[in-house]
Design an enzyme around this catalytic site. Structure first.
Site, PDB file in Angstrom:
ATOM      1  N   GLN A 105      40.877  -7.848  33.470  1.00 57.34           N
ATOM      2  CA  GLN A 105      40.320  -6.512  33.698  1.00 57.34           C
ATOM      3  C   GLN A 105      41.036  -5.546  32.754  1.00 57.34           C
ATOM      4  O   GLN A 105      41.932  -4.809  33.156  1.00 57.34           O
ATOM      5  CB  GLN A 105      40.500  -6.090  35.154  1.00 57.34           C
ATOM      6  CG  GLN A 105      39.697  -6.944  36.121  1.00 57.34           C
ATOM      7  CD  GLN A 105      39.855  -6.499  37.555  1.00 57.34           C
ATOM      8  OE1 GLN A 105      40.918  -6.085  37.985  1.00 57.34           O
ATOM      9  NE2 GLN A 105      38.769  -6.583  38.308  1.00 57.34           N
TER      10      GLN A 105
ATOM     11  N   TYR B 201      50.986 -18.745  48.186  1.00 51.76           N
ATOM     12  CA  TYR B 201      51.436 -17.878  47.095  1.00 51.76           C
ATOM     13  C   TYR B 201      52.849 -18.262  46.664  1.00 51.76           C
ATOM     14  O   TYR B 201      53.116 -18.490  45.474  1.00 51.76           O
ATOM     15  CB  TYR B 201      51.387 -16.413  47.526  1.00 51.76           C
ATOM     16  CG  TYR B 201      51.996 -15.465  46.513  1.00 51.76           C
ATOM     17  CD1 TYR B 201      51.407 -15.276  45.266  1.00 51.76           C
ATOM     18  CD2 TYR B 201      53.173 -14.767  46.793  1.00 51.76           C
ATOM     19  CE1 TYR B 201      51.967 -14.417  44.326  1.00 51.76           C
ATOM     20  CE2 TYR B 201      53.731 -13.910  45.859  1.00 51.76           C
ATOM     21  CZ  TYR B 201      53.133 -13.738  44.639  1.00 51.76           C
ATOM     22  OH  TYR B 201      53.696 -12.897  43.709  1.00 51.76           O
TER      23      TYR B 201
ATOM     24  N   GLY C  55      49.637  10.805  59.537  1.00 52.12           N
ATOM     25  CA  GLY C  55      49.912  10.917  60.967  1.00 52.12           C
ATOM     26  C   GLY C  55      49.329   9.806  61.800  1.00 52.12           C
ATOM     27  O   GLY C  55      49.060   9.989  62.998  1.00 52.12           O
TER      28      GLY C  55
END
Length: 334
Positions: free
Chosen positions: A36, A135, A185
């Protein structure tokens, strides 16, 4: 200091963007290889649209290169198979090493991960790796290929860097999710927050990479990377609140309750194919200690330029300034 011609894989990603900027600033010539690609027009830089699994593309772009920095990897919490992890992370590394040998490259820098240690805490570079997911296993397999490459020729230098969780402006990964929840929040503390979370500010990490590139002699060198002090989750939350100006009290829920909610979202995820931000795996990861020592690189002479607080401020300010756009992009990618 000697100038280099560098092939940088994964240059268009989060860490790669920072590293490209530093390498060019120091007067090096950079070829960036990414599936990309970026569209920046930079001096002393060539962007290559390509895949590390393509021998021909790699071979063509290793001409006149003296150093490879390998960042490209497959790494997501959701939707990646074992085969995909090993195809990209192990086999892709082997393609680069094969073509680096053919081109006469003598220096190879590999970005691995503390994921190779699995659930172990308080690790050093001497800790025996024991990955507990695909991974980490695929990164460890790639490390072994890099070490083998270095051993085949006494004039080669292999540098393996194992970063902890990396944060900084433009990152939308783990620390970003925490910053976003606190700033908006919506943060809920799972567990008591006493677990240690080693983290690394991206600008310190790329400076460390450049330091090692110029400092390490022939042979294989392995370094953990984390910034200090190592903070508990509770301390990290407090620091983000302090920097962001959030004064609200933190709601706490027990892990079992959080896991129940995570399993529910897991079920919805399987049905819809959507990567929900709340999953059982992420709840477990949140309460796990991920404490990894990085004394070796400091003993080697590297001193980070930025404090954790300075790095968090950069990340928080970036989020606050571009909040609406960042949320839209983040939500659309999940």
């Amino acid at each position: 200091m000697m100038k280099h011609t560098i092939l940088l894989t994964g240059n268009a990603g989060f860490i790669g963007t920072y590293l490209t900027k530093l390498l060019l600033k120091e007067g090096n010539f950079v070829k960036g290889l990414d599936i990309q690609p970026r569209k920046d027009l930079l001096q002393n830089f060539i962007q290559i649209d390509g895949n590390i699994l393509n021998n021909k593309v790699v071979r063509q772009n290793l001409i006149d290169v003296d150093t490879v920095i390998h960042l490209a990897a497959e790494h997501k919490d959701f939707g990646i198979s074992k085969e995909e992890y090993f195809q990209v992370n192990e086999q892709g590394t082997k393609v680069l090493l094969e073509e680096a040998s053919r081109a006469g490259v003598k220096k190879f820098i590999f970005y691995s991960s503390v994921a190779v240690y699995g659930a172990q805490s308080g690790t050093t570079e001497e800790t025996v790796p024991n990955p507990n997911n695909y991974y980490g296993s695929s990164k460890l397999a790639a490390e072994k290929a890099v070490i083998k490459w270095a051993e085949e020729n006494k004039n080669r230098t292999a540098i393996i860097i194992r970063p902890t969780v990396v944060f900084g402006a433009n990152s939308k990964a783990n620390i970003f999710r925490l910053i976003r929840q606190i700033c908006d929040g919506r943060f809920i503390m799972v567990g008591n927050g006493g677990n240690i979370k080693s983290i690394a500010y991206v600008e310190n990490l790329v400076e460390a990479t450049y330091f090692l590139m110029n400092k390490c002699s022939v042979g294989t060198h392995i370094f953990n990377y984390a910034d200090e002090p190592h903070l508990s989750t509770k301390e990290l939350v407090f620091l983000i609140k302090k920097i962001s100006g959030r004064k609200s009290n933190t709601i706490h829920i027990p892990l079992n309750l959080a896991l129940a909610g995570g399993y529910l979202f897991d079920a919805f995820g399987k049905i819809t194919g959507y990567d929900f931000p709340v999953t059982a795996a992420r709840m477990r990861k949140f309460v796990m200690p991920t404490f990894h020592k990085a004394k070796k690189i400091r003993e080697f002479g590297f001193m980070p330029k930025y404090s954790i607080e300075e790095g968090l401020k950069q990340h928080i300010d970036w989020y606050k300034m571009g909040r609406e756009k960042i949320i839209k992009e983040s939500d659309s990618s999940e």
